[in-house]
Structures are given as structure tokens and as C-alpha cells.
Design an enzyme around this catalytic site. Structure first.
Site, PDB file in Angstrom:
ATOM      1  N   ASN A  29     -11.691  12.679  -9.005  1.00 33.52           N
ATOM      2  CA  ASN A  29     -10.395  12.757  -9.222  1.00 33.52           C
ATOM      3  C   ASN A  29      -9.820  13.521 -10.518  1.00 33.52           C
ATOM      4  O   ASN A  29      -8.800  13.958 -10.716  1.00 33.52           O
ATOM      5  CB  ASN A  29      -9.675  11.134  -9.279  1.00 33.52           C
ATOM      6  CG  ASN A  29      -8.447  11.156  -9.850  1.00 33.52           C
ATOM      7  OD1 ASN A  29      -7.445  11.348  -9.213  1.00 33.52           O
ATOM      8  ND2 ASN A  29      -8.353  10.844 -11.183  1.00 33.52           N
TER       9      ASN A  29
ATOM     10  N   TYR B  79      -4.603  26.363 -11.344  1.00 32.48           N
ATOM     11  CA  TYR B  79      -4.688  24.872 -10.863  1.00 32.48           C
ATOM     12  C   TYR B  79      -4.719  25.122  -9.243  1.00 32.48           C
ATOM     13  O   TYR B  79      -5.832  24.461  -8.803  1.00 32.48           O
ATOM     14  CB  TYR B  79      -3.665  24.330 -11.078  1.00 32.48           C
ATOM     15  CG  TYR B  79      -3.435  22.873 -10.694  1.00 32.48           C
ATOM     16  CD1 TYR B  79      -4.065  21.882 -11.013  1.00 32.48           C
ATOM     17  CD2 TYR B  79      -2.735  22.530  -9.608  1.00 32.48           C
ATOM     18  CE1 TYR B  79      -4.203  20.731 -10.502  1.00 32.48           C
ATOM     19  CE2 TYR B  79      -2.705  21.398  -8.794  1.00 32.48           C
ATOM     20  CZ  TYR B  79      -3.386  20.331  -9.251  1.00 32.48           C
ATOM     21  OH  TYR B  79      -3.328  18.994  -8.667  1.00 32.48           O
TER      22      TYR B  79
ATOM     23  N   ASP C 162     -17.085  13.515 -19.714  1.00 30.23           N
ATOM     24  CA  ASP C 162     -16.509  14.635 -19.706  1.00 30.23           C
ATOM     25  C   ASP C 162     -16.806  15.477 -18.458  1.00 30.23           C
ATOM     26  O   ASP C 162     -18.262  15.932 -18.585  1.00 30.23           O
ATOM     27  CB  ASP C 162     -16.882  15.549 -21.211  1.00 30.23           C
ATOM     28  CG  ASP C 162     -16.023  17.114 -20.761  1.00 30.23           C
ATOM     29  OD1 ASP C 162     -15.543  17.145 -19.689  1.00 30.23           O
ATOM     30  OD2 ASP C 162     -15.959  17.890 -21.710  1.00 30.23           O
ATOM     31  N   VAL C 163     -16.163  15.341 -17.269  1.00 36.64           N
ATOM     32  CA  VAL C 163     -16.871  15.747 -15.795  1.00 36.64           C
ATOM     33  C   VAL C 163     -17.284  17.492 -16.075  1.00 36.64           C
ATOM     34  O   VAL C 163     -18.302  17.804 -15.280  1.00 36.64           O
ATOM     35  CB  VAL C 163     -16.119  15.564 -14.808  1.00 36.64           C
ATOM     36  CG1 VAL C 163     -15.950  14.163 -14.667  1.00 36.64           C
ATOM     37  CG2 VAL C 163     -14.784  16.450 -15.085  1.00 36.64           C
TER      38      VAL C 163
ATOM     39  N   PRO D 128      -3.204  15.334  -2.131  1.00 39.88           N
ATOM     40  CA  PRO D 128      -1.891  14.562  -2.354  1.00 39.88           C
ATOM     41  C   PRO D 128      -0.739  15.568  -2.415  1.00 39.88           C
ATOM     42  O   PRO D 128      -1.007  16.670  -3.022  1.00 39.88           O
ATOM     43  CB  PRO D 128      -2.186  13.997  -3.787  1.00 39.88           C
ATOM     44  CG  PRO D 128      -3.712  14.105  -4.279  1.00 39.88           C
ATOM     45  CD  PRO D 128      -4.029  15.088  -3.361  1.00 39.88           C
TER      46      PRO D 128
ATOM     47  N   SER E 157      -5.114  19.326  -3.345  1.00 42.08           N
ATOM     48  CA  SER E 157      -3.890  19.330  -3.604  1.00 42.08           C
ATOM     49  C   SER E 157      -3.056  19.897  -2.506  1.00 42.08           C
ATOM     50  O   SER E 157      -3.769  20.767  -1.903  1.00 42.08           O
ATOM     51  CB  SER E 157      -3.535  20.067  -4.800  1.00 42.08           C
ATOM     52  OG  SER E 157      -1.899  20.195  -4.942  1.00 42.08           O
TER      53      SER E 157
ATOM     54  N   LYS F 155      -8.149  23.922  -6.880  1.00 43.89           N
ATOM     55  CA  LYS F 155      -7.863  22.764  -5.904  1.00 43.89           C
ATOM     56  C   LYS F 155      -8.233  23.459  -4.256  1.00 43.89           C
ATOM     57  O   LYS F 155      -8.571  22.583  -3.608  1.00 43.89           O
ATOM     58  CB  LYS F 155      -6.521  22.110  -5.813  1.00 43.89           C
ATOM     59  CG  LYS F 155      -6.095  21.352  -7.121  1.00 43.89           C
ATOM     60  CD  LYS F 155      -7.255  20.282  -7.282  1.00 43.89           C
ATOM     61  CE  LYS F 155      -6.895  19.378  -8.342  1.00 43.89           C
ATOM     62  NZ  LYS F 155      -7.871  18.159  -8.326  1.00 43.89           N
TER      63      LYS F 155
ATOM     64  N   GLY G  74      -2.715   7.590 -14.551  1.00 44.51           N
ATOM     65  CA  GLY G  74      -2.049   8.013 -13.378  1.00 44.51           C
ATOM     66  C   GLY G  74      -2.646   7.662 -11.991  1.00 44.51           C
ATOM     67  O   GLY G  74      -2.886   6.425 -11.760  1.00 44.51           O
ATOM     68  N   ILE G  75      -2.941   8.548 -11.108  1.00 39.81           N
ATOM     69  CA  ILE G  75      -3.126   8.252  -9.670  1.00 39.81           C
ATOM     70  C   ILE G  75      -4.889   7.624  -9.774  1.00 39.81           C
ATOM     71  O   ILE G  75      -5.160   6.553  -8.974  1.00 39.81           O
ATOM     72  CB  ILE G  75      -3.256   9.502  -8.572  1.00 39.81           C
ATOM     73  CG1 ILE G  75      -1.781  10.159  -8.860  1.00 39.81           C
ATOM     74  CG2 ILE G  75      -3.531   9.169  -7.319  1.00 39.81           C
ATOM     75  CD1 ILE G  75      -1.815  11.574  -7.826  1.00 39.81           C
TER      76      ILE G  75
HETATM   77  N1  LIG Z   1       0.423  13.881  -9.192  1.00 41.81           N
HETATM   78  C1  LIG Z   1       0.477  15.109  -8.388  1.00 41.81           C
HETATM   79  O1  LIG Z   1       1.620  15.425  -7.854  1.00 41.81           O
HETATM   80  C2  LIG Z   1      -0.714  15.354  -7.810  1.00 41.81           C
HETATM   81  C3  LIG Z   1      -0.710  16.145  -6.665  1.00 41.81           C
HETATM   82  C4  LIG Z   1      -1.644  16.588  -5.981  1.00 41.81           C
HETATM   83  C5  LIG Z   1      -3.207  16.654  -6.591  1.00 41.81           C
HETATM   84  N2  LIG Z   1      -3.021  15.734  -7.490  1.00 41.81           N
HETATM   85  C6  LIG Z   1      -4.510  15.393  -8.236  1.00 41.81           C
HETATM   86  O2  LIG Z   1      -4.525  14.115  -8.234  1.00 41.81           O
HETATM   87  C7  LIG Z   1      -5.828  13.877  -9.368  1.00 41.81           C
HETATM   88  C8  LIG Z   1      -4.707  12.907 -10.227  1.00 41.81           C
HETATM   89  O3  LIG Z   1      -3.905  13.372 -11.048  1.00 41.81           O
HETATM   90  P1  LIG Z   1      -2.670  12.825 -11.768  1.00 41.81           P
HETATM   91  O4  LIG Z   1      -1.378  13.121 -11.339  1.00 41.81           O
HETATM   92  O5  LIG Z   1      -3.158  11.177 -11.817  1.00 41.81           O
HETATM   93  O6  LIG Z   1      -3.033  13.469 -13.320  1.00 41.81           O
HETATM   94  P2  LIG Z   1      -3.589  12.905 -14.693  1.00 41.81           P
HETATM   95  O7  LIG Z   1      -3.477  14.063 -15.477  1.00 41.81           O
HETATM   96  O8  LIG Z   1      -2.862  11.870 -15.093  1.00 41.81           O
HETATM   97  O9  LIG Z   1      -4.994  12.503 -14.096  1.00 41.81           O
HETATM   98  C9  LIG Z   1      -6.287  13.083 -14.529  1.00 41.81           C
HETATM   99  C10 LIG Z   1      -7.203  12.271 -15.184  1.00 41.81           C
HETATM  100  O10 LIG Z   1      -8.311  13.169 -15.267  1.00 41.81           O
HETATM  101  C11 LIG Z   1      -8.620  12.893 -16.807  1.00 41.81           C
HETATM  102  N3  LIG Z   1      -9.493  13.949 -17.345  1.00 41.81           N
HETATM  103  C12 LIG Z   1      -9.004  15.211 -17.574  1.00 41.81           C
HETATM  104  N4  LIG Z   1      -9.930  16.125 -17.973  1.00 41.81           N
HETATM  105  C13 LIG Z   1     -11.104  15.442 -17.878  1.00 41.81           C
HETATM  106  C14 LIG Z   1     -12.463  15.644 -17.996  1.00 41.81           C
HETATM  107  N5  LIG Z   1     -12.865  16.798 -18.520  1.00 41.81           N
HETATM  108  N6  LIG Z   1     -13.359  14.654 -17.814  1.00 41.81           N
HETATM  109  C15 LIG Z   1     -13.142  13.395 -17.239  1.00 41.81           C
HETATM  110  N7  LIG Z   1     -11.660  13.033 -17.059  1.00 41.81           N
HETATM  111  C16 LIG Z   1     -10.721  13.980 -17.369  1.00 41.81           C
HETATM  112  C17 LIG Z   1      -7.390  12.667 -17.586  1.00 41.81           C
HETATM  113  O11 LIG Z   1      -7.628  12.238 -18.727  1.00 41.81           O
HETATM  114  C18 LIG Z   1      -6.482  11.788 -16.514  1.00 41.81           C
HETATM  115  O12 LIG Z   1      -6.755  10.651 -16.527  1.00 41.81           O
HETATM  116  C19 LIG Z   1      -5.745  15.304 -10.021  1.00 41.81           C
HETATM  117  O13 LIG Z   1      -7.078  15.775  -9.462  1.00 41.81           O
HETATM  118  C20 LIG Z   1      -4.605  15.810  -9.591  1.00 41.81           C
HETATM  119  O14 LIG Z   1      -5.073  17.341  -9.569  1.00 41.81           O
HETATM  120  C21 LIG Z   1      -1.947  15.277  -8.412  1.00 41.81           C
END
Ligand SMILES: NC(=O)c1ccc[n+]([C@@H]2O[C@H](COP(=O)([O-])OP(=O)(O)OC[C@H]3O[C@@H](n4cnc5c(N)ncnc54)[C@H](O)[C@@H]3O)[C@@H](O)[C@H]2O)c1
Length: 255
Positions: free
Chosen positions: A91, A161, A64-65, A191, A148, A165, A18-19
Site C-alpha cells: 500500500n 504517479y 522504507d519500501v 481505489p 489506482s 500505478k 490514511g487507507i
Molecule cells: N486516496 C486516494 O484517493 C487514492 C486513490 C487511488 C489509490 N490510492 C492509493 O492508496 C494507497 C494509500 O493512499 P492514501 O490515500 O492512504 O495516502 P497516504 O499518503 O496517506 O498513504 C501512503 C502511506 O505510505 C507511507 N509511505 C510513503 N513512502 C513510504 C516509503 N518509502 N516506505 C514506507 N511507507 C511509505 C506514507 O507515510 C503513508 O502512510 C496508496 O498506494 C495510493 O496510491 C489512493
């Protein structure tokens, strides 16, 4: 032309999907050596391999964070491989890849509430604790937390969630105060609704498209829309900016 992060070392938690993956690619493109710290080890290694194939310095680490020992190993491995740690992008979150229920407040289980806080909030704290001693010894560091837009606007579901955030906003300001004397900047990016899912179904595309109506800029947000803000907070261009939250959502939350 040299990148804006030449010689810098950046850790991106959750950088395998993802992001976070977009952050890893862009920071590497700007010259940083990248550590992809991710619970999904295959994804971490795949992104690192993709970067190496493009001529960048990168490693992937299962991390694992929410586990103190795991993030300490992450920091040690980054230091052992690259000799310093300049940037941490907090992230990783329970969001799409590790999914959450989008349930009303009284249908969320205690277990899911605790896991949400354990990863999104405690994980941000633990990863910061793991890298700050290294940043202190360098007299330089950049921590970028991910909140977020929902933390600023509220949301009609998934209160666990949104609460996690929202906590990141106060965490950012407090940590910025505590580590400013060490020349460590702590900032936050919030974001908007972003089409980050790797294989989005029609329902997801519809949800992300609906967010367009709330924005000044009328289009779907992509992961690449966020990477410029991360480079800014990771680079010397923001060396006198700390404790701030930048909303990147095409003008939906105007605060
Ligand atoms: N996509 C959106 O609309 C959006 C909007 C606002 C904020 N965000 C934030 O942006 C960030 C990225 O979101 P995304 O959309 O790419 O989602 P995503 O779920 O694809 O990304 C999160 C990543 O964190 C990893 N992860 C989960 N638990 C973990 C752990 N315990 N230790 C290490 N890694 C772990 C996942 O495997 C994944 O790669 C997140 O913090 C999310 O809250 C996303």
C-alpha cells in the site's frame, strides 16, 4: 464468531496513515496479527499501539519500501515476532502523507519521477521479494498490490504517479504467473478518489466530493469502503483467484 483471518499474519506497508491504517485495523479485526511497516515510525508505532490496546497482535516497524535492506529487515522482524507471513498489502506510496506535485507532465522534475517509481513501483517489487521466500516455504501466501482508478482512466496531471500505478497492473499479472506454482496469489485493488487525508482542507474535500459526479453510487469514498476487498483477497475466499484487479470506486471506472 472467529474472524476470517484468524491465525494469519499480515504486513501492511504504509499502514500508519490514511487507507493503509484502515487496512491494518480491519485485518486485525478479522483476526490477523498485523505488522505496520511504515516510513513514519511514530505513525507505525501509534497504529500498532492502538491495535494492541484493542486486544490485537500488532507491531510497528520503520520501513522504507524503496530500500532493499529495510524491507528485508521488515520480513525478518515479522517472522521473528509471529512465525509466518501470510499476507502482504503493498500500500505504501508517495501520495498524500508523503506528498507529490500535481503538475503537468513537463513540469515534473527528474528527481520526483525517480522517487515516485522508487517507492510506488520498486517498493512493491522489493517488499514482494522480501516476503515470497517465506510464503514459498509455507506453500501459501497472498500479495495484494494497490493501483489506482487513474491507471485505468488516465488523469489530467501527475503523470509520474499514474504511470507508477499503471505499472502495478502488469506487475500483478506477471508476479501472479511466476509464483502461482507456490500457491501464492497476487491480486490488485484499484481505489477511486478516496477521502483519506487526516485533516483535509476545503480544497481536498471539494476535490474528493467532485469525484461523486463520475460514480454510479453518488457519495464520497472513504478508506473503509476499500477494506472489504482487501479482506477478500487476504482470505481463503479468494484462494483460486490470482492476477486480478478489482476496482473499488463506487462505479466510476466500469471495465
Ligand atoms: N486516496 C486516494 O484517493 C487514492 C486513490 C487511488 C489509490 N490510492 C492509493 O492508496 C494507497 C494509500 O493512499 P492514501 O490515500 O492512504 O495516502 P497516504 O499518503 O496517506 O498513504 C501512503 C502511506 O505510505 C507511507 N509511505 C510513503 N513512502 C513510504 C516509503 N518509502 N516506505 C514506507 N511507507 C511509505 C506514507 O507515510 C503513508 O502512510 C496508496 O498506494 C495510493 O496510491 C489512493
Amino acid at each position: 464468531m472467529a474472524g476470517r483471518l484468524e491465525g494469519r499474519v499480515a504486513i501492511i506497508t504504509g499502514g500508519g496513515h490514511g487507507i493503509g491504517r484502515a487496512y491494518a485495523l480491519r485485518l486485525a479485526h478479522e483476526g490477523a496479527s498485523v505488522v505496520v511497516a511504515e516510513i513514519d515510525e511514530r505513525a507505525a508505532l501509534a497504529v500498532a499501539q492502538e491495535l494492541q490496546s484493542a486486544g490485537h497482535q500488532a507491531i510497528g516497524l520503520r520501513t522504507d519500501v524503496s530500500d532493499k535492506n529495510s524491507v528485508e529487515r521488515m520480513a525478518q522482524a515479522a517472522l521473528a515476532r509471529f512465525g509466518r507471513i501470510d499476507v502482504l498489502v503493498n500500500n505504501a506510496a508517495i501520495f498524500a502523507t508523503v506528498p507529490m506535485s500535481r503538475a503537468p507532465f513537463d513540469e515534473i522534475t527528474v528527481d520526483e519521477w525517480d522517487r515516485m517509481m522508487g517507492v510506488n513501483l520498486k517498493g512493491t517489487w522489493l517488499a514482494s521479494c522480501a516476503v515470497i521466500p517465506v510464503m514459498r516455504s509455507q506453500g501459501y501466501g497472498k500479495i495484494i498490490n494497490i493501483s489506482s482508478g487513474t491507471a485505468l482512466k488516465g488523469s489530467p496531471s501527475r503523470i509520474h504517479y499514474v504511470s507508477s500505478k499503471a505499472a502495478i497492473l502488469g506487475f500483478t499479472k506477471t508476479l501472479a504467473n511466476e509464483v502461482g506454482r507456490d500457491n501464492i496469489c497476487v491480486n490488485c485493488v484499484a481505489p477511486g478518489s478516496t477521502l483519506s487525508e487526516e485533516n483535509p482542507d476545503d480544497g481536498i474535500v471539494k476535490m474528493r466530493t467532485a469525484a461523486t459526479a463520475t460514480r454510479a453510487l453518488k457519495r464520497v469514498q472513504t478508506p473503509e469502503d476499500l477494506t472489504g476487498a482487501i479482506v477478500f483477497f487476504a482470505s481463503a475466499d479468494s484462494d483460486f483467484i490470482t492476477g486480478q484487479t478489482l476496482v473499488v470506486d463506487g462505479g466510476s471506472c466500469l471495465h
